[in-house]
Scaffold this motif. Structure first.
Motif, PDB file in Angstrom:
ATOM      1  N   LEU A 123      12.034 -16.281 -32.428  1.00 32.65           N
ATOM      2  CA  LEU A 123      12.687 -17.562 -32.188  1.00 32.65           C
ATOM      3  C   LEU A 123      13.770 -17.834 -33.226  1.00 32.65           C
ATOM      4  O   LEU A 123      14.856 -18.323 -32.889  1.00 32.65           O
ATOM      5  CB  LEU A 123      11.645 -18.692 -32.195  1.00 32.65           C
ATOM      6  CG  LEU A 123      10.669 -18.710 -31.007  1.00 32.65           C
ATOM      7  CD1 LEU A 123       9.645 -19.823 -31.183  1.00 32.65           C
ATOM      8  CD2 LEU A 123      11.416 -18.868 -29.691  1.00 32.65           C
ATOM      9  N   ALA A 124      13.495 -17.517 -34.473  1.00 31.75           N
ATOM     10  CA  ALA A 124      14.502 -17.730 -35.519  1.00 31.75           C
ATOM     11  C   ALA A 124      15.755 -16.903 -35.249  1.00 31.75           C
ATOM     12  O   ALA A 124      16.891 -17.374 -35.462  1.00 31.75           O
ATOM     13  CB  ALA A 124      13.911 -17.385 -36.881  1.00 31.75           C
ATOM     14  N   SER A 125      15.563 -15.687 -34.736  1.00 32.46           N
ATOM     15  CA  SER A 125      16.715 -14.820 -34.469  1.00 32.46           C
ATOM     16  C   SER A 125      17.557 -15.325 -33.305  1.00 32.46           C
ATOM     17  O   SER A 125      18.760 -15.041 -33.226  1.00 32.46           O
ATOM     18  CB  SER A 125      16.240 -13.391 -34.176  1.00 32.46           C
ATOM     19  OG  SER A 125      15.563 -13.316 -32.931  1.00 32.46           O
ATOM     20  N   LEU A 126      16.947 -16.086 -32.408  1.00 29.43           N
ATOM     21  CA  LEU A 126      17.667 -16.600 -31.234  1.00 29.43           C
ATOM     22  C   LEU A 126      18.497 -17.840 -31.554  1.00 29.43           C
ATOM     23  O   LEU A 126      19.364 -18.218 -30.774  1.00 29.43           O
ATOM     24  CB  LEU A 126      16.676 -16.910 -30.110  1.00 29.43           C
ATOM     25  CG  LEU A 126      15.923 -15.715 -29.520  1.00 29.43           C
ATOM     26  CD1 LEU A 126      14.864 -16.175 -28.533  1.00 29.43           C
ATOM     27  CD2 LEU A 126      16.892 -14.740 -28.850  1.00 29.43           C
ATOM     28  N   LYS A 127      18.189 -18.493 -32.678  1.00 21.69           N
ATOM     29  CA  LYS A 127      18.891 -19.715 -33.086  1.00 21.69           C
ATOM     30  C   LYS A 127      18.917 -20.750 -31.948  1.00 21.69           C
ATOM     31  O   LYS A 127      19.995 -21.201 -31.511  1.00 21.69           O
ATOM     32  CB  LYS A 127      20.304 -19.391 -33.554  1.00 21.69           C
ATOM     33  CG  LYS A 127      20.357 -18.511 -34.800  1.00 21.69           C
ATOM     34  CD  LYS A 127      21.782 -18.232 -35.216  1.00 21.69           C
ATOM     35  CE  LYS A 127      21.839 -17.515 -36.548  1.00 21.69           C
ATOM     36  NZ  LYS A 127      21.069 -16.232 -36.570  1.00 21.69           N
ATOM     37  N   PRO A 128      17.753 -21.133 -31.459  1.00 25.28           N
ATOM     38  CA  PRO A 128      17.704 -22.033 -30.304  1.00 25.28           C
ATOM     39  C   PRO A 128      18.113 -23.459 -30.646  1.00 25.28           C
ATOM     40  O   PRO A 128      17.972 -23.914 -31.784  1.00 25.28           O
ATOM     41  CB  PRO A 128      16.232 -21.977 -29.901  1.00 25.28           C
ATOM     42  CG  PRO A 128      15.512 -21.714 -31.189  1.00 25.28           C
ATOM     43  CD  PRO A 128      16.413 -20.796 -31.967  1.00 25.28           C
TER      44      PRO A 128
END
Length: 454
Positions: free
Chosen positions: A155-160
């Motif tokens: 989730l952190a890598s997706l920068k939602p």
């Protein structure tokens, strides 16, 4: 809004002639898996965009599955495995990336990208496939992690902007995340990610209610099976007046459903309405002059039907239905047409209910409308258009708006005076309709005339 002109029921003489039309399990699996990919590629991006949620997490444990899980995974994955976590992310180009945080070999390969590749405290990974040759270098760059640590990293890598989780106080379909699992997820997320968590209610409902082009095309053929089975059950092939009971007819249809390789999604009902009495309770022998009423629902290719039809048992001197009963059928057909005339994208279920009731009452009809969405489930996701005991509107579920490319079970009844019967007859009907391109279509027609039994 334009209405379709169809009022006839498309059927064949015997339901047994449909056996060759019903595909083998292997053929069904191939079709359903192809439909899944099409839905994920076309429907999910549209639903996520209109819901204003760019990241959706579906998580559940084996045998405590989220209601949406089965609709998101291929046929080979019949249940969640241990803890199953799926992550969907709406990309800037309008596509949705799909990631699975599970061990391999559970049926998701080829449908989802495997991202939990270096589990902590487990040795299931195939090092030749999941790890580079230099295991030490890999471990330094990608240290072993738990499933929930992996979720936080992904989730952190997706920068939602928004992270949708499946909790809702309105729709059961959107409330599939268990309390304990919600706590586990929130404990694993960083404070920054926690602040972005919202209800994924609109994504869940939109995903479940929206039909793909191929699903819409197939629905008519699925409804033909239901209509044809009822037509045969409500005939002299099954019924001998004075001998056959309503339960005999009910169980004939249930057994026929199973014999055809289909699935009933609820316990069928066949009831008798009799002059001077009205509806009879329990099992009784069918007699001349009776009205038979059924409620039948099959599931085929993951799509449900819900159908109520009526038969008349001719008396010895009769060759057709009495005129006063023809008027009753015409009245319920009119109520059907009134109800669907108010179907409009963006209009809530409660608005449709109020408008339809007002119009019907102005025409002298005594309506009771309890129409519901249909699709992956019988009482499916989408706007509730009345309940039989809530004719003033349904809070929350009735406030949800109608969208195109959705299907509904047009369920309702009306009270009609039948002078020769000496009672006010409650007469119900139910047939499935499709709402697409701002038009309503009866799926394989509807009942406009009684089935006749001599």
């Amino acid at each position: 809004m334009e209405l379709s002109k169809e009022s006839f029921i498309v059927k064949v003489p015997s339901v047994d002639l449909l056996r060759d039309k019903i595909l083998s399990y292997r053929q069904q699996e191939k079709i359903l898996d192809s439909w899944l990919v099409e839905r994920l590629d076309t429907i999910l991006p549209k639903v996520m965009q209109r819901s204003d949620i760019d990241t959706w997490v579906v998580a559940c444990k084996e045998y405590n599955e989220d209601p949406v899980l089965k609709t998101l995974v291929p046929c080979a994955m019949m249940t969640a495995r241990r803890l199953t976590i799926l992550v969907f992310h709406l990309n800037d180009d309008g596509t949705v990336s799909r990631k699975a945080l599970t061990r391999p070999g559970v049926g998701l390969d080829g449908f989802y990208e495997a991202v939990w590749t270096n589990p902590k405290g487990s040795d299931w990974q195939d090092k030749d496939k999941l790890m580079p040759f230099d295991e030490n270098e890999y471990s330094q760059k990608n240290p072993p992690e738990t499933q929930l640590e992996c979720l936080n990293r992904v989730l952190a890598s997706l920068k939602p902007q928004k992270i949708g989780l499946n909790f809702s106080d309105t729709f059961a379909f959107a409330d599939g995340l268990s309390h304990s699992l919600y706590e586990m997820i929130m404990a694993a997320l960083s404070d920054e990610l926690k602040a972005k968590v919202v209800s994924a209610e609109k994504v869940c409902i939109g995903w479940l209610e929206t039909r793909s082009e191929k699903e819409m095309a197939a629905y008519t053929g699925i409804m033909q099976i239901a209509h044809t089975m009822i037509a045969e059950a409500f005939s002299s092939k099954v019924i001998i007046p004075g001998v056959t009971t309503n339960d005999d007819v009910k169980y004939w249809m249930l057994q026929k459903t199973i014999d055809l390789g289909l699935v009933p999604w609820f316990d069928y009902e066949v009831s008798i309405r009799r002059a001077k009495v009205g509806e009879l309770s329990g099992e009784h022998t069918i007699m001349p002059g009776d009205i038979l009423h059924c409620d039948v629902g099959i599931r085929y290719l993951n799509l449900c039907t819900d159908t109520q039809e009526n038969a008349y048992i001719l008396k010895e001197e009769e060759t057709e239905v009495p005129e006063e009963l023809k008027k009753v059928m015409a009245t319920v057909n009119r109520l059907q047409d009134i109800t669907i005339s108010f179907f409009k994208e963006g209009r809530s279920g409660n608005e449709i209910l109020a408008l339809a009731r007002e119009k019907a009452i102005s025409e002298g009809i005594k309506p009771c409308i309890y129409t519901h969405p249909i699709g992956f489930h019988g009482h499916a996701a989408g706007p509730t258009i009345g309940l039989w005991d809530m004719q003033g509107g349904v809070p929350k579920q009735g406030d949800y708006p109608m969208y195109n490319d959705t299907a509904y079970s047009l369920e309702l009844n009306c009270k009609c005076d039948v002078p020769s019967w000496g009672i006010e007859l409650t007469f119900g009907a139910e047939t499935d309709v499709l709402f697409s391109n701002d038009k309503v279509h009866y799926l394989a027609g509807r009942q406009a005339n009684f089935h006749l039994v001599k």
